[in-house]
Design an enzyme around this catalytic site. Sequence first.
Site, PDB file in Angstrom:
ATOM      1  N   HIS A 274       0.832  -1.211   0.000  1.00  0.00           N
ATOM      2  CA  HIS A 274       0.000   0.000   0.000  1.00  0.00           C
ATOM      3  C   HIS A 274       0.870   1.266   0.000  1.00  0.00           C
ATOM      4  CE1 HIS A 274      -3.677   2.339   1.144  1.00  0.00           C
ATOM      5  NE2 HIS A 274      -2.773   3.125   1.706  1.00  0.00           N
ATOM      6  N   GLU A 275       1.797   1.334   0.943  1.00  0.00           N
ATOM      7  CA  GLU A 275       2.622   2.546   1.065  1.00  0.00           C
ATOM      8  C   GLU A 275       3.540   2.694  -0.150  1.00  0.00           C
ATOM      9  OE1 GLU A 275       1.618   4.595   3.228  1.00  0.00           O
ATOM     10  OE2 GLU A 275       0.449   3.208   4.463  1.00  0.00           O
ATOM     11  N   HIS A 278       1.726   4.664  -2.712  1.00  0.00           N
ATOM     12  CA  HIS A 278       1.812   6.113  -2.477  1.00  0.00           C
ATOM     13  C   HIS A 278       3.186   6.631  -2.912  1.00  0.00           C
ATOM     14  CE1 HIS A 278      -1.935   6.813  -0.380  1.00  0.00           C
ATOM     15  NE2 HIS A 278      -1.685   5.939   0.580  1.00  0.00           N
ATOM     16  N   GLU A 304      -4.927   7.868  -2.837  1.00  0.00           N
ATOM     17  CA  GLU A 304      -5.392   6.579  -2.317  1.00  0.00           C
ATOM     18  C   GLU A 304      -5.712   5.608  -3.463  1.00  0.00           C
ATOM     19  OE1 GLU A 304      -5.473   4.600   1.150  1.00  0.00           O
ATOM     20  OE2 GLU A 304      -4.928   6.693   0.883  1.00  0.00           O
TER      21      GLU A 304
END
Length: 510
Positions: A274-275, A278, A304
């Site tokens: 997930h990170e 980003h 997101e």
Amino acid sequence: MNFDEALEKLHEIDRECRYLDQTAAVLQWDQETYLPPQGVADRAEQLAFVRKLVHERFIAPETGRLLKELGSDSQNLRGDESLSPLEGDFCKVMRRRYDKAVKLPADFVSAAARAEGLSQAAWVQARRNNDFAAFLPHLNAMIDFARKKARYWGFGNGLLGDEYDGLLDIYEPGMTARNISALFGPLRDGLISLLKRIAARPQPDVSFLNREYDVAAQIRFNRVLMDRLGFDSSRGRLDVSAHPFTTSLGSDDIRITTRYYPANLLSGLFSVIHESGHALYEMGFPREIRGTCLAEGASMAVHESQSRFWENVAGRNRLFWDGLFPLLRDHFPGPLASVSVEDFYRAVNLVKPSYIRVEADEVSYSLHVILRFELEKQLFSGELEPEKLPETWRKLMKEFLGLEPETDAEGVLQDVHWSMGSFGYFPSYALGNLYGLQFWAKLSADLPQAEQAMGRGDFEEIHRWLRETIYRWGCRLDPPDLLQKVTGEKLSITPFLSYLEKKYTGLYGL
Ligand code: ZN
């Protein structure tokens, strides 16, 4: 001062504010990763001081004067001199931020910052002691600050929209509660119906996920994983914090964090994916906008959309694990000895409603978000008194997910956002799912081989597409314009719901 000098001066203000912001981000990153517990009090003062400096620097009369000299909002013209499209966008973004910042009195900004610090500390205690009543006075103060902020910006007086619209606008420019409700209503119904059908089917055995997974091996695997995903370790690093996050400390210094539990392999691993999503966005801004206010995500929801794309569309894809599972098993030969890639694929896609948003599966996740949106909407319209939050939370939780939390710690007190006054933030998470799937639908149409390539651990085509269609714009385009430019569509729940329907029909034999 001539036109070019005025423009250069405005760039200088942007740079200096950015340096201060990044300085604050270093202090914040250090607080979340390495700061000893007793260092927190001094750190809060340091952070408040740097934030005051950046606010003062930015709203100085000089900024307003320069913006005026550089021309009106829509025309980018001053006499016979005109701005290039890039400089026009730079002035547009600076002007928008200035117009907001300058409306907030300095006393208000520092009072709010101090109250947020106290409120966050009170929330940590209240969650630990399961004591909503102890947090309530702080929550009331946070709501009060948020209302005032929206009013300073001109919301809540019948002209621009309601107070809550003013808060949503911070994270998703131009988005209103009415627009979100129009999407979230049918999304909620579609998700609840899908959840019910899944619940009627047998569940896979996922007990192997809770075996003992050596933390040192988890760290080693995550480093390989980040590298495969395209995270450039010469321009960033991975550390450990209580709550995973991404922060940009400079154009070439993007930090991500995760956390590790020996009996939960997926928590640390999916946080890294997930990170990294980003971080790839932050690392992918083109040279021409790096180091300026344009090198930011188009909005919180678009940011997101990137993290949740990598986490779910890629990271919970069967082909993705065809490519990576052998390597994962090499890192955990004991606990994964008798586990097949199919077992693993089913396990990472287990659908099982739970109380906690950050642990939710792909189908129920957005329902956690819609619940918070409903509560925020009612709080700011005055329909819901803050003291009634815990019981309304339980009622909606029952309605949406068929669960009733026994404690407020695993209910209304679970998230940090409200304690920081970040009302209006939550919808970004679910909107991000919608943007993400619309982008993916277009990407798959443009590059029919991209999904297959994942199975070979090859993400190059996907990276190139994302760079050329999304990253290149930074925040030059507002989200609806970006979406229109990339997909030719308006924001819609259809691609997201069809994706879930197809995937989980396969997984659960619906
Ligand atoms: Zn995120």
